[in-house]
Design a protein around this motif. Structure first.
Motif, PDB file in Angstrom:
ATOM      1  N   GLU A  13       0.830  -1.204   0.000  1.00  0.00           N
ATOM      2  CA  GLU A  13       0.000   0.000   0.000  1.00  0.00           C
ATOM      3  C   GLU A  13       0.861   1.249   0.000  1.00  0.00           C
ATOM      4  OE1 GLU A  13      -3.190   2.502  -0.236  1.00  0.00           O
ATOM      5  OE2 GLU A  13      -3.049   0.348  -0.618  1.00  0.00           O
ATOM      6  N   LEU A  14       1.968   1.229   0.717  1.00  0.00           N
ATOM      7  CA  LEU A  14       2.884   2.371   0.716  1.00  0.00           C
ATOM      8  C   LEU A  14       3.466   2.612  -0.676  1.00  0.00           C
ATOM      9  CD1 LEU A  14       4.736   1.789   4.096  1.00  0.00           C
ATOM     10  CD2 LEU A  14       3.287   3.753   3.544  1.00  0.00           C
ATOM     11  N   LYS A  15       3.690   1.538  -1.421  1.00  0.00           N
ATOM     12  CA  LYS A  15       4.184   1.686  -2.791  1.00  0.00           C
ATOM     13  C   LYS A  15       3.155   2.388  -3.665  1.00  0.00           C
ATOM     14  CE  LYS A  15       7.165  -2.411  -2.823  1.00  0.00           C
ATOM     15  NZ  LYS A  15       7.403  -3.746  -3.426  1.00  0.00           N
ATOM     16  N   VAL A  16       1.884   2.094  -3.425  1.00  0.00           N
ATOM     17  CA  VAL A  16       0.809   2.758  -4.175  1.00  0.00           C
ATOM     18  C   VAL A  16       0.735   4.232  -3.795  1.00  0.00           C
ATOM     19  CG1 VAL A  16      -1.684   2.861  -4.546  1.00  0.00           C
ATOM     20  CG2 VAL A  16      -0.525   0.644  -4.436  1.00  0.00           C
ATOM     21  N   LEU A  17       0.812   4.506  -2.502  1.00  0.00           N
ATOM     22  CA  LEU A  17       0.691   5.882  -2.021  1.00  0.00           C
ATOM     23  C   LEU A  17       1.887   6.739  -2.428  1.00  0.00           C
ATOM     24  CD1 LEU A  17      -0.561   5.167   1.618  1.00  0.00           C
ATOM     25  CD2 LEU A  17      -1.911   6.174  -0.241  1.00  0.00           C
ATOM     26  N   TYR A  18       3.084   6.172  -2.360  1.00  0.00           N
ATOM     27  CA  TYR A  18       4.312   6.935  -2.599  1.00  0.00           C
ATOM     28  C   TYR A  18       5.231   6.140  -3.530  1.00  0.00           C
ATOM     29  CZ  TYR A  18       2.306   8.625   1.769  1.00  0.00           C
ATOM     30  OH  TYR A  18       1.436   9.062   2.738  1.00  0.00           O
ATOM     31  N   PRO A  19       4.898   6.107  -4.813  1.00  0.00           N
ATOM     32  CA  PRO A  19       5.688   5.292  -5.750  1.00  0.00           C
ATOM     33  C   PRO A  19       7.140   5.742  -5.876  1.00  0.00           C
ATOM     34  CG  PRO A  19       4.105   6.687  -6.913  1.00  0.00           C
ATOM     35  CD  PRO A  19       3.752   6.760  -5.474  1.00  0.00           C
ATOM     36  N   ASP A  20       7.381   7.028  -5.718  1.00  0.00           N
ATOM     37  CA  ASP A  20       8.750   7.547  -5.802  1.00  0.00           C
ATOM     38  C   ASP A  20       9.322   7.679  -4.398  1.00  0.00           C
ATOM     39  OD1 ASP A  20       8.588   7.803  -8.609  1.00  0.00           O
ATOM     40  OD2 ASP A  20       7.556   9.719  -8.382  1.00  0.00           O
ATOM     41  N   ALA A  21       9.940   6.629  -3.936  1.00  0.00           N
ATOM     42  CA  ALA A  21      10.480   6.617  -2.567  1.00  0.00           C
ATOM     43  C   ALA A  21      11.866   7.252  -2.569  1.00  0.00           C
ATOM     44  CB  ALA A  21      10.549   5.190  -2.046  1.00  0.00           C
ATOM     45  N   LEU A  22      11.874   8.579  -2.635  1.00  0.00           N
ATOM     46  CA  LEU A  22      13.142   9.300  -2.765  1.00  0.00           C
ATOM     47  C   LEU A  22      13.459  10.086  -1.499  1.00  0.00           C
ATOM     48  CD1 LEU A  22      12.622  10.738  -6.366  1.00  0.00           C
ATOM     49  CD2 LEU A  22      13.872   8.663  -5.711  1.00  0.00           C
ATOM     50  N   CYS A  23      14.738  10.239  -1.259  1.00  0.00           N
ATOM     51  CA  CYS A  23      15.179  11.100  -0.171  1.00  0.00           C
ATOM     52  C   CYS A  23      14.773  12.536  -0.474  1.00  0.00           C
ATOM     53  CB  CYS A  23      16.698  10.998  -0.023  1.00  0.00           C
ATOM     54  SG  CYS A  23      17.388  12.047   1.266  1.00  0.00           S
ATOM     55  N   SER A  24      14.304  13.252   0.523  1.00  0.00           N
ATOM     56  CA  SER A  24      13.837  14.624   0.300  1.00  0.00           C
ATOM     57  C   SER A  24      14.954  15.653   0.347  1.00  0.00           C
ATOM     58  CB  SER A  24      12.760  14.983   1.328  1.00  0.00           C
ATOM     59  OG  SER A  24      13.233  14.791   2.646  1.00  0.00           O
ATOM     60  N   LEU A  25      16.184  15.216   0.590  1.00  0.00           N
ATOM     61  CA  LEU A  25      17.329  16.126   0.578  1.00  0.00           C
ATOM     62  C   LEU A  25      17.909  16.213  -0.830  1.00  0.00           C
ATOM     63  CD1 LEU A  25      19.024  14.928   3.866  1.00  0.00           C
ATOM     64  CD2 LEU A  25      18.016  17.193   3.498  1.00  0.00           C
ATOM     65  N   ASP A  26      18.258  17.427  -1.245  1.00  0.00           N
ATOM     66  CA  ASP A  26      18.818  17.646  -2.575  1.00  0.00           C
ATOM     67  C   ASP A  26      20.338  17.504  -2.534  1.00  0.00           C
ATOM     68  OD1 ASP A  26      16.239  18.268  -3.448  1.00  0.00           O
ATOM     69  OD2 ASP A  26      16.505  20.415  -3.067  1.00  0.00           O
ATOM     70  N   TYR A  27      20.882  16.762  -3.483  1.00  0.00           N
ATOM     71  CA  TYR A  27      22.350  16.614  -3.541  1.00  0.00           C
ATOM     72  C   TYR A  27      22.761  16.153  -4.931  1.00  0.00           C
ATOM     73  CZ  TYR A  27      21.582  11.558  -3.229  1.00  0.00           C
ATOM     74  OH  TYR A  27      21.178  10.265  -3.480  1.00  0.00           O
ATOM     75  N   GLN A  28      24.003  16.411  -5.271  1.00  0.00           N
ATOM     76  CA  GLN A  28      24.579  15.982  -6.542  1.00  0.00           C
ATOM     77  C   GLN A  28      25.713  14.974  -6.344  1.00  0.00           C
ATOM     78  OE1 GLN A  28      23.368  16.906  -9.544  1.00  0.00           O
ATOM     79  NE2 GLN A  28      21.758  18.042  -8.458  1.00  0.00           N
ATOM     80  N   LYS A  29      26.413  15.096  -5.229  1.00  0.00           N
ATOM     81  CA  LYS A  29      27.563  14.232  -4.953  1.00  0.00           C
ATOM     82  C   LYS A  29      27.313  13.442  -3.677  1.00  0.00           C
ATOM     83  CE  LYS A  29      30.459  17.936  -6.838  1.00  0.00           C
ATOM     84  NZ  LYS A  29      31.513  18.935  -6.543  1.00  0.00           N
ATOM     85  N   ASP A  30      27.974  12.301  -3.563  1.00  0.00           N
ATOM     86  CA  ASP A  30      27.758  11.429  -2.410  1.00  0.00           C
ATOM     87  C   ASP A  30      28.004  12.152  -1.091  1.00  0.00           C
ATOM     88  OD1 ASP A  30      27.307   9.568  -4.348  1.00  0.00           O
ATOM     89  OD2 ASP A  30      29.038   8.300  -3.883  1.00  0.00           O
ATOM     90  N   TYR A  31      29.108  12.882  -1.004  1.00  0.00           N
ATOM     91  CA  TYR A  31      29.420  13.546   0.258  1.00  0.00           C
ATOM     92  C   TYR A  31      28.440  14.683   0.558  1.00  0.00           C
ATOM     93  CZ  TYR A  31      31.665  17.524  -2.138  1.00  0.00           C
ATOM     94  OH  TYR A  31      31.920  18.629  -2.918  1.00  0.00           O
ATOM     95  N   GLU A  32      27.805  15.241  -0.474  1.00  0.00           N
ATOM     96  CA  GLU A  32      26.804  16.272  -0.238  1.00  0.00           C
ATOM     97  C   GLU A  32      25.600  15.690   0.503  1.00  0.00           C
ATOM     98  OE1 GLU A  32      27.761  19.211  -4.066  1.00  0.00           O
ATOM     99  OE2 GLU A  32      25.871  18.109  -3.968  1.00  0.00           O
ATOM    100  N   LEU A  33      25.225  14.474   0.175  1.00  0.00           N
ATOM    101  CA  LEU A  33      24.141  13.829   0.922  1.00  0.00           C
ATOM    102  C   LEU A  33      24.575  13.585   2.359  1.00  0.00           C
ATOM    103  CD1 LEU A  33      21.383  12.506   1.139  1.00  0.00           C
ATOM    104  CD2 LEU A  33      22.408  10.377   0.300  1.00  0.00           C
ATOM    105  N   LEU A  34      25.783  13.107   2.541  1.00  0.00           N
ATOM    106  CA  LEU A  34      26.315  12.877   3.889  1.00  0.00           C
ATOM    107  C   LEU A  34      26.257  14.153   4.719  1.00  0.00           C
ATOM    108  CD1 LEU A  34      27.852  10.681   5.629  1.00  0.00           C
ATOM    109  CD2 LEU A  34      29.942  11.824   4.870  1.00  0.00           C
ATOM    110  N   PHE A  35      26.710  15.258   4.137  1.00  0.00           N
ATOM    111  CA  PHE A  35      26.716  16.530   4.857  1.00  0.00           C
ATOM    112  C   PHE A  35      25.296  17.056   5.081  1.00  0.00           C
ATOM    113  CE2 PHE A  35      31.265  17.930   3.435  1.00  0.00           C
ATOM    114  CZ  PHE A  35      31.781  16.841   4.105  1.00  0.00           C
TER     115      PHE A  35
END
Length: 212
Positions: A13-35
């Motif tokens: 049901e969660l897949k139906v409700l939220y098909p795009d299970a993405l992190c809500s933080l914006d980043y381009q590089k791996d360490y940017e997500l970490l920070f």
């Protein structure tokens, strides 16, 4: 604790409700997500996303972060709260990544949690989003909702919740499931006024059943 059939229905049901299970933080590089995850501690993701474009423009490489003055970094992240501690962590973390890990974000729990300011929650998110490993990100939304659903015993301790979710959730579903917990916590299962009457998970939710 929830039965296996209930767990499966909740996941689907969660897949139906939220098909795009993405992190809500914006980043381009791996360490940017970490920070960014470090900055999000006791701060909203929305606020972090407002702050990081200027921060990452000023310090465009991991090496520039490693050489930065924490006081200057702090001015960019002041509105995120606890900016003195967070700025020191970002600079020290960058130094360790450059000196010890060759400028790459490591891919094990042990290595990630050895970094300044990085705990299990952040490490799990990196393992799931960057390395696509099983990951159980037990933030406040996940802890609250899994307790209400009956997937856990209601513990507020992140490590206890993580251990219980490892038992009941299929590993391949874990990372996306935790992202969907955040989305559901913001939209429906809020902390103070959960919208149980309109929640499509209510059939399998111990909290909703108890309210009847």
């Amino acid at each position: 604790m929830a039965l296996r059939a209930s767990v499966k229905r909740i996941i689907e049901e969660l897949k139906v409700l939220y098909p795009d299970a993405l992190c809500s933080l914006d980043y381009q590089k791996d360490y940017e997500l970490l920070f960014s995850v470090r900055l999000a501690a006791q701060c909203t993701d929305a606020r972090v996303n407002l702050v990081t474009p200027a921060l990452f423009a000023r310090f465009p490489t991991l090496e520039s972060f490693a050489e930065a003055d924490p006081a200057e970094v702090g001015e960019y992240i002041r509105s995120c709260g606890f900016f003195n501690t967070k700025s020191r962590d970002l600079v020290e973390c960058a130094k360790v990544l450059v000196d010890k890990f060759g400028g790459k974000v490591p891919g094990t729990m042990e290595e990630l949690t050895s970094l300044p300011g990085i705990g299990r929650k952040t490490a799990n998110l990196i393992l799931g989003d960057i390395y696509h490993q099983p990951a159980y990100v037990c933030d406040t939304h996940c802890i609250r909702i899994t307790g209400r659903l009956g997937l856990t015993d209601g513990s507020k301790d992140p490590l206890s919740v993580e251990r219980q979710l490892r038992v009941c959730l299929p590993p391949e579903e874990s990372s996306d499931f935790c992202h969907r917990m955040v989305l559901h916590g913001r939209a429906v299962c809020t902390a103070r006024s959960p919208k149980c009457e309109s929640c499509t998970l209510r059939r399998d939710c111990a909290y909703a059943k108890a309210k009847k």
